[in-house]
Design a protein around this motif. Structure first.
Motif, PDB file in Angstrom:
ATOM      1  N   GLY A 187       0.785  -1.228   0.000  1.00 10.14           N
ATOM      2  CA  GLY A 187       0.000   0.000   0.000  1.00 10.14           C
ATOM      3  C   GLY A 187       0.816   1.277   0.000  1.00 10.14           C
ATOM      4  O   GLY A 187       0.251   2.363   0.107  1.00 10.14           O
ATOM      5  N   PHE A 188       2.149   1.173  -0.135  1.00 13.76           N
ATOM      6  CA  PHE A 188       2.988   2.365  -0.066  1.00 13.76           C
ATOM      7  C   PHE A 188       2.671   3.335  -1.200  1.00 13.76           C
ATOM      8  O   PHE A 188       2.774   3.000  -2.372  1.00 13.76           O
ATOM      9  CB  PHE A 188       4.466   1.988  -0.105  1.00 13.76           C
ATOM     10  N   GLY A 189       2.262   4.554  -0.831  1.00 14.81           N
ATOM     11  CA  GLY A 189       2.015   5.600  -1.817  1.00 14.81           C
ATOM     12  C   GLY A 189       0.782   5.394  -2.660  1.00 14.81           C
ATOM     13  O   GLY A 189       0.639   6.012  -3.716  1.00 14.81           O
ATOM     14  N   ARG A 190      -0.149   4.530  -2.223  1.00 15.56           N
ATOM     15  CA  ARG A 190      -1.340   4.230  -3.021  1.00 15.56           C
ATOM     16  C   ARG A 190      -2.605   4.416  -2.191  1.00 15.56           C
ATOM     17  O   ARG A 190      -2.578   4.379  -0.959  1.00 15.56           O
ATOM     18  CB  ARG A 190      -1.267   2.808  -3.563  1.00 15.56           C
ATOM     19  N   LEU A 191      -3.715   4.607  -2.900  1.00 14.81           N
ATOM     20  CA  LEU A 191      -4.996   4.769  -2.230  1.00 14.81           C
ATOM     21  C   LEU A 191      -5.428   3.484  -1.533  1.00 14.81           C
ATOM     22  O   LEU A 191      -6.161   3.527  -0.542  1.00 14.81           O
ATOM     23  CB  LEU A 191      -6.072   5.185  -3.239  1.00 14.81           C
ATOM     24  N   PHE A 192      -4.990   2.349  -2.051  1.00 13.59           N
ATOM     25  CA  PHE A 192      -5.353   1.056  -1.473  1.00 13.59           C
ATOM     26  C   PHE A 192      -4.236   0.070  -1.782  1.00 13.59           C
ATOM     27  O   PHE A 192      -3.497   0.236  -2.759  1.00 13.59           O
ATOM     28  CB  PHE A 192      -6.689   0.558  -2.036  1.00 13.59           C
ATOM     29  N   PRO A 193      -4.082  -0.978  -0.966  1.00 10.48           N
ATOM     30  CA  PRO A 193      -3.029  -1.966  -1.223  1.00 10.48           C
ATOM     31  C   PRO A 193      -3.276  -2.709  -2.539  1.00 10.48           C
ATOM     32  O   PRO A 193      -4.401  -3.111  -2.838  1.00 10.48           O
ATOM     33  CB  PRO A 193      -3.148  -2.911  -0.023  1.00 10.48           C
ATOM     34  N   VAL A 194      -2.186  -2.874  -3.314  1.00  7.99           N
ATOM     35  CA  VAL A 194      -2.286  -3.555  -4.600  1.00  7.99           C
ATOM     36  C   VAL A 194      -1.452  -4.831  -4.575  1.00  7.99           C
ATOM     37  O   VAL A 194      -0.544  -4.998  -3.762  1.00  7.99           O
ATOM     38  CB  VAL A 194      -1.839  -2.643  -5.758  1.00  7.99           C
ATOM     39  N   LEU A 195      -1.756  -5.728  -5.484  1.00 10.93           N
ATOM     40  CA  LEU A 195      -1.146  -7.053  -5.519  1.00 10.93           C
ATOM     41  C   LEU A 195       0.364  -6.985  -5.664  1.00 10.93           C
ATOM     42  O   LEU A 195       0.887  -6.252  -6.503  1.00 10.93           O
ATOM     43  CB  LEU A 195      -1.739  -7.851  -6.688  1.00 10.93           C
ATOM     44  N   GLU A 196       1.068  -7.808  -4.863  1.00  8.57           N
ATOM     45  CA  GLU A 196       2.496  -7.983  -5.081  1.00  8.57           C
ATOM     46  C   GLU A 196       2.874  -9.459  -5.233  1.00  8.57           C
ATOM     47  O   GLU A 196       3.848  -9.774  -5.911  1.00  8.57           O
ATOM     48  CB  GLU A 196       3.322  -7.333  -3.972  1.00  8.57           C
ATOM     49  N   SER A 197       2.101 -10.381  -4.640  1.00  3.77           N
ATOM     50  CA  SER A 197       2.414 -11.805  -4.826  1.00  3.77           C
ATOM     51  C   SER A 197       1.226 -12.675  -4.448  1.00  3.77           C
ATOM     52  O   SER A 197       0.370 -12.271  -3.652  1.00  3.77           O
ATOM     53  CB  SER A 197       3.625 -12.218  -3.986  1.00  3.77           C
ATOM     54  N   VAL A 198       1.183 -13.857  -5.052  1.00  2.52           N
ATOM     55  CA  VAL A 198       0.205 -14.888  -4.669  1.00  2.52           C
ATOM     56  C   VAL A 198       0.913 -16.233  -4.688  1.00  2.52           C
ATOM     57  O   VAL A 198       1.524 -16.613  -5.692  1.00  2.52           O
ATOM     58  CB  VAL A 198      -0.993 -14.984  -5.631  1.00  2.52           C
ATOM     59  N   SER A 199       0.852 -16.932  -3.586  1.00  5.01           N
ATOM     60  CA  SER A 199       1.387 -18.286  -3.492  1.00  5.01           C
ATOM     61  C   SER A 199       0.221 -19.257  -3.369  1.00  5.01           C
ATOM     62  O   SER A 199      -0.721 -19.011  -2.619  1.00  5.01           O
ATOM     63  CB  SER A 199       2.300 -18.409  -2.272  1.00  5.01           C
ATOM     64  N   THR A 200       0.276 -20.358  -4.124  1.00  2.00           N
ATOM     65  CA  THR A 200      -0.759 -21.387  -4.003  1.00  2.00           C
ATOM     66  C   THR A 200      -0.109 -22.744  -3.788  1.00  2.00           C
ATOM     67  O   THR A 200       0.966 -23.021  -4.332  1.00  2.00           O
ATOM     68  CB  THR A 200      -1.664 -21.457  -5.254  1.00  2.00           C
ATOM     69  N   LYS A 201      -0.764 -23.582  -3.017  1.00  3.56           N
ATOM     70  CA  LYS A 201      -0.319 -24.958  -2.794  1.00  3.56           C
ATOM     71  C   LYS A 201      -1.527 -25.876  -2.851  1.00  3.56           C
ATOM     72  O   LYS A 201      -2.547 -25.599  -2.217  1.00  3.56           O
ATOM     73  CB  LYS A 201       0.369 -25.112  -1.440  1.00  3.56           C
ATOM     74  N   LEU A 202      -1.402 -26.927  -3.616  1.00  8.52           N
ATOM     75  CA  LEU A 202      -2.458 -27.937  -3.712  1.00  8.52           C
ATOM     76  C   LEU A 202      -1.848 -29.290  -3.385  1.00  8.52           C
ATOM     77  O   LEU A 202      -0.852 -29.690  -3.993  1.00  8.52           O
ATOM     78  CB  LEU A 202      -3.053 -27.962  -5.115  1.00  8.52           C
ATOM     79  N   ASN A 203      -2.425 -29.990  -2.412  1.00  3.66           N
ATOM     80  CA  ASN A 203      -1.953 -31.316  -2.023  1.00  3.66           C
ATOM     81  C   ASN A 203      -3.059 -32.331  -2.255  1.00  3.66           C
ATOM     82  O   ASN A 203      -4.197 -32.141  -1.825  1.00  3.66           O
ATOM     83  CB  ASN A 203      -1.531 -31.335  -0.556  1.00  3.66           C
ATOM     84  N   LEU A 204      -2.694 -33.420  -2.943  1.00  2.00           N
ATOM     85  CA  LEU A 204      -3.655 -34.467  -3.265  1.00  2.00           C
ATOM     86  C   LEU A 204      -3.056 -35.832  -2.961  1.00  2.00           C
ATOM     87  O   LEU A 204      -1.867 -36.069  -3.221  1.00  2.00           O
ATOM     88  CB  LEU A 204      -4.017 -34.431  -4.755  1.00  2.00           C
TER      89      LEU A 204
END
Length: 394
Positions: free
Chosen positions: A292-309
């Protein structure tokens, strides 16, 4: 080769300026352990990345001196002035203070806080954010790496999710084993959970309309320098094996109601298997971080996903894991002028990769996200076999 496919039902950026590669590691000042998902950026530029699961990072620097900013919602902000490219850079972050005051005094405070944060997010949902991003997906079968995807994307994002994508560079490699497993559209899962307004259909998710269906409580407060961050847990009250539902943990600013991190645990994903049957319900988790630095709202920087089967096919038991990390490394509003593919659950990751000519020179000179030890060893092995590019169009 017997191949298992699974589909989940839910649900110009190259820098031509010669750059140096800055490598480093982010660790906890107290324990010395690597810290994953730390935002690492150069102040005054749009260049940024996040540390991987081991705390390692790679960042391209066009010239020195620079001021490096490292931030994580659970640690105090750290700014470093670098006059030249250092060797063996280790950045130590000090854990933010944790307080439990008022956590149990008001049982409805957590619900009101989530409501205020979602209302704010909904108010900004019509604003598009454009960025360059890197995506890596690693599949393991019985703890052995078997397949890897890597893509560079241009993305159109809102507070709800990634709205559109354009693949620019890609590569793919896999082991030629008797039994293989392929997750056909995990990138869709990643894009879907890249925002903080969760889906409203297809399952049970935290939303303005479903707050009463969740047990919501504030677990703790993180004392940041600019404001206090509340860690709020939302557990679905009626979860069972027949319902696809999501439990969530929000990291919310107490002053600005911004959402800076969102952790989701997905239960009973509706999935279809070929030639296999699940031994247990699939378990998936996502962690999205927002800056959220310097922005009106926090914006995406990363997404981690894990799927276990855990699957059974014939006489074989397969314990499979698919892990991916999407990292925004550059913000560029000029990307809005290009065409984006609309997010679609039917998109097949391998088809996207095969539609792009493999460029070995590009991949040799364009590191963006530091590999973990497991990823690094598998990539080097596949490179030694010239495996990358063999599955793409000539």
């Amino acid at each position: 080769m017997k191949r298992l496919f699974v589909i989940v039902f839910f649900i110009s950026f190259i820098n031509t300026v010669k750059a140096q590669v800055l490598q480093g590691k982010i660790v906890d000042e107290t324990t010395g352990a690597g810290i994953p998902f730390v935002s690492v950026g150069i102040l005054g530029t749009n260049s940024a990345t996040v540390s991987n699961e081991s705390g390692d990072f790679i960042l391209r620097v066009t010239s020195y001196p620079i001021k490096l900013r490292c931030s994580h919602v659970s640690y105090l902000l750290a700014d470093l002035s670098l006059n030249e490219n250092p060797t063996n850079l280790v950045v130590k972050l000090k854990p933010a203070s944790i307080s439990l005051n008022e956590v149990t005094i008001d049982p409805y405070k957590g619900q009101r806080l989530v409501k205020a944060a979602l209302e704010k997010a909904k108010g900004f949902a019509g604003i598009n954010f454009y960025a360059n991003a890197f995506y890596r997906q690693l599949t393991t079968v019985n703890n052995k790496p078997s397949q890897i995807y890597e893509l560079f994307y241009d993305l159109k994002w809102t507070t709800a999710r990634v709205q559109g994508w354009a693949a620019k560079q890609s590569r793919f490699a896999e082991l030629n084993e008797e039994v293989a497993f392929s997750m056909s559209n995990q990138s869709y899962l990643t894009f879907l959970y890249s925002g903080y307004l969760l889906p409203e259909k297809g399952g049970k998710f935290v939303s303005l309309a479903t707050l009463s269906d969740y047990q919501i409580s504030i677990d703790k407060y993180i004392e940041q320098e600019n404001q206090k961050i509340a860690v709020v847990t939302c557990k679905y009250k009626k979860g069972n094996r027949n319902t696809y539902y999501v439990n969530s943990i929000y990291y919310i600013g107490m002053d600005d109601f911004g959402i800076y991190r969102l952790e989701n645990s997905l239960f009973n994903l509706p999935m279809r298997f070929s030639e296999a049957s699940p031994k247990y319900p699939p378990l998936a988790t996502t962690i999205a971080t927002f800056n959220g630095f310097g922005r009106l709202f926090p914006v995406l920087e990363s997404v981690s996903t894990k799927l276990n089967l855990s699957l059974k096919t014939g006489r074989q038991n397969l314990n499979t894991s698919v892990s991916s990390l999407l990292t925004v490394f550059n913000i560029d509003d000029n990307l809005k002028n290009q065409q984006f593919e609309t997010l679609n659950r039917k998109t097949q990751d391998k088809s996207v990769i095969e539609s792009i000519r493999y460029d070995a020179a590009f991949w040799k000179s364009n590191p963006i996200v530091k590999q973990t030890t497991l990823e690094d060893s598998f990539i080097k092995m596949m490179e030694s076999k010239s495996a990358f590019g063999t599955m793409t169009n000539p």
